[in-house]
Design a protein around this motif. Sequence first.
Motif, PDB file in Angstrom:
ATOM      1  N   GLU A 147      44.808  36.175  41.802  1.00 35.08           N
ATOM      2  CA  GLU A 147      43.808  37.140  42.290  1.00 35.08           C
ATOM      3  C   GLU A 147      42.657  36.435  42.976  1.00 35.08           C
ATOM      4  OE1 GLU A 147      42.759  36.444  37.865  1.00 35.08           O
ATOM      5  OE2 GLU A 147      44.540  36.525  39.150  1.00 35.08           O
ATOM      6  N   GLN A 148      42.375  35.209  42.567  1.00 31.35           N
ATOM      7  CA  GLN A 148      41.301  34.451  43.200  1.00 31.35           C
ATOM      8  C   GLN A 148      41.706  34.044  44.604  1.00 31.35           C
ATOM      9  OE1 GLN A 148      40.047  31.298  40.655  1.00 31.35           O
ATOM     10  NE2 GLN A 148      38.219  30.793  41.834  1.00 31.35           N
ATOM     11  N   LEU A 149      42.945  33.607  44.761  1.00 35.16           N
ATOM     12  CA  LEU A 149      43.436  33.219  46.085  1.00 35.16           C
ATOM     13  C   LEU A 149      43.566  34.427  47.012  1.00 35.16           C
ATOM     14  CD1 LEU A 149      46.177  30.630  45.050  1.00 35.16           C
ATOM     15  CD2 LEU A 149      43.918  30.153  46.006  1.00 35.16           C
ATOM     16  N   ALA A 150      43.787  35.605  46.423  1.00 35.62           N
ATOM     17  CA  ALA A 150      43.943  36.813  47.230  1.00 35.62           C
ATOM     18  C   ALA A 150      42.610  37.470  47.562  1.00 35.62           C
ATOM     19  CB  ALA A 150      44.846  37.809  46.501  1.00 35.62           C
ATOM     20  N   GLY A 151      41.501  36.933  47.049  1.00 36.66           N
ATOM     21  CA  GLY A 151      40.196  37.507  47.331  1.00 36.66           C
ATOM     22  C   GLY A 151      39.893  38.752  46.540  1.00 36.66           C
ATOM     23  N   LEU A 152      40.648  38.987  45.446  1.00 28.48           N
ATOM     24  CA  LEU A 152      40.396  40.144  44.600  1.00 28.48           C
ATOM     25  C   LEU A 152      39.256  39.837  43.631  1.00 28.48           C
ATOM     26  CD1 LEU A 152      44.113  41.074  43.831  1.00 28.48           C
ATOM     27  CD2 LEU A 152      42.573  42.152  45.492  1.00 28.48           C
ATOM     28  N   PRO A 153      38.720  40.856  42.946  1.00 30.05           N
ATOM     29  CA  PRO A 153      37.665  40.597  41.961  1.00 30.05           C
ATOM     30  C   PRO A 153      38.126  39.576  40.916  1.00 30.05           C
ATOM     31  CG  PRO A 153      37.830  42.948  42.408  1.00 30.05           C
ATOM     32  CD  PRO A 153      38.992  42.305  43.111  1.00 30.05           C
ATOM     33  N   VAL A 154      37.256  38.659  40.590  1.00 29.01           N
ATOM     34  CA  VAL A 154      37.594  37.548  39.698  1.00 29.01           C
ATOM     35  C   VAL A 154      36.740  37.626  38.442  1.00 29.01           C
ATOM     36  CG1 VAL A 154      37.547  35.043  39.435  1.00 29.01           C
ATOM     37  CG2 VAL A 154      38.338  36.048  41.567  1.00 29.01           C
ATOM     38  N   GLY A 155      37.384  37.495  37.285  1.00 29.83           N
ATOM     39  CA  GLY A 155      36.670  37.513  36.009  1.00 29.83           C
ATOM     40  C   GLY A 155      37.144  36.406  35.102  1.00 29.83           C
ATOM     41  N   ALA A 156      36.914  36.585  33.816  1.00 26.35           N
ATOM     42  CA  ALA A 156      37.261  35.568  32.828  1.00 26.35           C
ATOM     43  C   ALA A 156      38.732  35.162  32.869  1.00 26.35           C
ATOM     44  CB  ALA A 156      36.883  36.066  31.432  1.00 26.35           C
ATOM     45  N   PRO A 157      39.689  36.069  33.109  1.00 31.77           N
ATOM     46  CA  PRO A 157      41.096  35.647  33.135  1.00 31.77           C
ATOM     47  C   PRO A 157      41.389  34.555  34.164  1.00 31.77           C
ATOM     48  CG  PRO A 157      40.961  38.026  32.950  1.00 31.77           C
ATOM     49  CD  PRO A 157      39.571  37.544  33.205  1.00 31.77           C
ATOM     50  N   ALA A 158      40.620  34.509  35.249  1.00 32.94           N
ATOM     51  CA  ALA A 158      40.845  33.457  36.246  1.00 32.94           C
ATOM     52  C   ALA A 158      40.468  32.092  35.676  1.00 32.94           C
ATOM     53  CB  ALA A 158      40.030  33.751  37.509  1.00 32.94           C
ATOM     54  N   ASP A 159      39.387  32.035  34.911  1.00 30.46           N
ATOM     55  CA  ASP A 159      39.024  30.775  34.261  1.00 30.46           C
ATOM     56  C   ASP A 159      40.107  30.333  33.287  1.00 30.46           C
ATOM     57  OD1 ASP A 159      36.662  30.463  35.608  1.00 30.46           O
ATOM     58  OD2 ASP A 159      35.372  31.120  33.962  1.00 30.46           O
ATOM     59  N   THR A 174      52.542  32.997  29.346  1.00 28.73           N
ATOM     60  CA  THR A 174      51.456  33.964  29.179  1.00 28.73           C
ATOM     61  C   THR A 174      50.183  33.495  29.881  1.00 28.73           C
ATOM     62  OG1 THR A 174      52.338  34.696  27.051  1.00 28.73           O
ATOM     63  CG2 THR A 174      50.011  35.147  27.482  1.00 28.73           C
ATOM     64  N   ALA A 175      49.821  32.243  29.663  1.00 30.62           N
ATOM     65  CA  ALA A 175      48.554  31.741  30.201  1.00 30.62           C
ATOM     66  C   ALA A 175      48.538  31.697  31.718  1.00 30.62           C
ATOM     67  CB  ALA A 175      48.280  30.349  29.639  1.00 30.62           C
ATOM     68  N   LEU A 176      49.702  31.503  32.353  1.00 28.05           N
ATOM     69  CA  LEU A 176      49.790  31.413  33.813  1.00 28.05           C
ATOM     70  C   LEU A 176      50.442  32.656  34.418  1.00 28.05           C
ATOM     71  CD1 LEU A 176      50.907  27.667  34.081  1.00 28.05           C
ATOM     72  CD2 LEU A 176      48.635  28.592  34.540  1.00 28.05           C
ATOM     73  N   ALA A 177      50.331  33.776  33.709  1.00 25.67           N
ATOM     74  CA  ALA A 177      50.896  35.028  34.227  1.00 25.67           C
ATOM     75  C   ALA A 177      50.218  35.413  35.540  1.00 25.67           C
ATOM     76  CB  ALA A 177      50.731  36.140  33.194  1.00 25.67           C
ATOM     77  N   LYS A 178      50.911  36.160  36.361  1.00 29.74           N
ATOM     78  CA  LYS A 178      50.422  36.457  37.712  1.00 29.74           C
ATOM     79  C   LYS A 178      49.287  37.471  37.731  1.00 29.74           C
ATOM     80  CE  LYS A 178      53.428  33.580  39.068  1.00 29.74           C
ATOM     81  NZ  LYS A 178      52.954  32.188  39.321  1.00 29.74           N
ATOM     82  N   THR A 179      49.256  38.386  36.778  1.00 28.81           N
ATOM     83  CA  THR A 179      48.191  39.387  36.756  1.00 28.81           C
ATOM     84  C   THR A 179      47.273  39.131  35.556  1.00 28.81           C
ATOM     85  OG1 THR A 179      49.486  40.940  35.422  1.00 28.81           O
ATOM     86  CG2 THR A 179      49.712  41.082  37.814  1.00 28.81           C
ATOM     87  N   PRO A 180      45.993  39.414  35.706  1.00 26.88           N
ATOM     88  CA  PRO A 180      45.048  39.143  34.609  1.00 26.88           C
ATOM     89  C   PRO A 180      45.401  39.837  33.310  1.00 26.88           C
ATOM     90  CG  PRO A 180      43.864  39.567  36.657  1.00 26.88           C
ATOM     91  CD  PRO A 180      45.303  39.886  36.928  1.00 26.88           C
ATOM     92  N   ASP A 181      45.922  41.071  33.390  1.00 24.10           N
ATOM     93  CA  ASP A 181      46.216  41.829  32.176  1.00 24.10           C
ATOM     94  C   ASP A 181      47.323  41.203  31.345  1.00 24.10           C
ATOM     95  OD1 ASP A 181      44.267  43.608  32.881  1.00 24.10           O
ATOM     96  OD2 ASP A 181      45.649  45.100  33.733  1.00 24.10           O
TER      97      ASP A 181
END
Length: 742
Positions: free
Chosen positions: A200-212, A267-274
Amino acid sequence: MAAQTLAWNRGGLLPESPTATFPYRVLEPVGEGAMGAVFRAEDVELARPVAIKVVRPDLFRSGAPGRGETLRQRLVQEAQAAARLRHPGVPAVHRVATIDGVPYMVMEWVEGTPLDVLLARDGPVRLERAIRWTLEVLDVLRLAHGEGIVHRDIKPGNLMVRADDHVAILDFGIARLDAGRKVETAFGTVLGTPQYAAPEQLAGLPVGAPADLFAVAAVLFELLTGRPPFTGRTLAELVRNVSEAAPPSVHAYRSGLPDGLDDFFATALAKTPDERFGSAEAMARSVQAFLVETTGGLHAGASGIVRGGTNAASVVSTGAAGVVRRVVSSIDPVRMAVEVVEGGDGRSIDMAPVDDVLDWLLDVPLHAPPFAGILRVEGARFFVAGGVVLHALGPEGHAAAVTDATRGTTADCVIFHVDGPRAAGVVAALAAVAGAGRVVLAGLDAAVVRLERLVERLRDEGRVAALVVETEGACALVLPGRSSTWIIVGGGFEDVATVDDLARRAAARAATMRVVEPIFAPLMPTFRRRLAGTRLMVDRDRSGRLRSLTLVQRPGNEATWGEATSRDRLLSHDPVTEDARFLLCEARGMFERFDRVRQWPDVVAACEAARTVHLYPRTSVLASVAFDAVFADAAERVRLGLVRLADGTPAEVLRVLEEVKQALGSPWGEHLDAVVLVALLWPEEAMAAYAAALERSSASAGFSGLLARLSDRRGRLFAGGRSAQVLLVTDEAGRRRPLVFE
């Protein structure tokens, strides 16, 4: 101020020299990126090194009208938020200000090695080390995410491994500057580093704690395998793999890793934050299961050590609100203190080195509370809490003897963990009941003194204490606390459920009461683990006269220890530190008063040559002898070794003398002139064993031994063509005295 600025290739707007509003001397650039640059500098007012981060001026001076001011306000707000992160893993923010409208931050200078440099130099790291670093990073993110701060650029280059092997996260505050910008079509501005950035970070989508958390997992993957989980020949291929490809198996790059790691990374490197871990705490609990102590063979998880969290063994049941109640079979207070902890599920470790297990339990991690509970080693039990061995019970006698009897041994161990926010205080109070405490109130009549009022008073004062209630056929231990009060009951009190109920029953049965508080008297394993690497610097004038002694502490995480177990407090109670002070400050005077300098010249000379005393050294060259301190001269050659014993038994004496003989024959023992053995008492049989061992070594040394006897030099031990004087010192209630034999 424009006239005092530098070109951007030297930091943009930083003044050439300190000014009234900028009291820093810029020394050198240490890093530069698309967002800005970092410089090493000196705070001339406080005489300390600092790091100064400056954002590129063009980010504020280009674009739509008002954009610069918006970004400036946002950066200052983020920097101020970062300054609120009081954590050993986050460099302290000293100042946030602007120069010519461009903000900069002044931060603590972190001395260490960037993780990317370490990986390039050394390759993959040990599993235990990788997991520990990951947990430390997650503990910082737990705090940051709770403050609403997202780092956005977790990568090896932003993780600094300090000299004490703990990790600090760099670049908080600036990382969130471009939160809303999208990745440009030419990938000219990628938020974060692509190998570690979430899809989501590379796609320019909203970024939150899951990206960290995604980035932390990518770093852990590289720590274990030597490469990031996603790669690509081009940037476009890399972004596609991060966004679409499943993470590879860690076992494809390194054997011997736990089987569950692949599921963890899925799990940790899943494609979607959820689909990822919901929080840093949740991820830490999962990572914790892979903790390994390679030297001791300890595994955490299903059969190992768990420090809190949902997997920790619960040893109590909760009754009424605010009351933790436990029924035990014994009515002896000491046995009750043990049984209440050992009534929970224990973690067994078969034939483990006891020193390694204790070393593990004494660790004070960044990611979780320290261990609190009991370590059972066959017939011995150790009460441990807050990184301190509080007390020991066993058939060998007093607590110090128990710890020395298990030192260096391998045995079956069982770990019983007390969970909950009051765990450390509960274990400390139980240790006080078991013998590591003092009675502050005694002989109280429960029919006269209102038990419930006494418990309320102890709770309101925040006292760590135990109220012992005894009568014929019944006993209860009450551990008051503001969040909860523990009631441990046995015998005729076993159906008691509340403090008020216990008060009525105790008054009716004419019970007596006493209040016991713990005393801070850590046992030797605590000092050996927590003070390892501390140095005592010796300053002498040109004539050799002692001028001062200065303690230099090993870099460590002081903030996590708390006041009760801080290193300064440990040092003030450390017997080996006092042993060293005695040898440096008083020993020669004693030898002179008794006219024994000529008989013990090597001991006196080694003390006078000392320039550094290393407390509890942990170097491979000292592995043959478990010295508690070594005295080194100006050239850092070891001249004297100090060993502290519990009872000075014949077996202890002979063991240490045999180790010293081995050391004398090793390369590092080339300059070892003296060894001092300190004990609380020296039985006659131990002194006889010492004399006999020295006599045997002298006889085997032939002509050298004869010369030593003729020269009247005492206490000489021969081995490998060398010799050292071995002196016995007694410590009687803090009063030290050499045992000089006629």
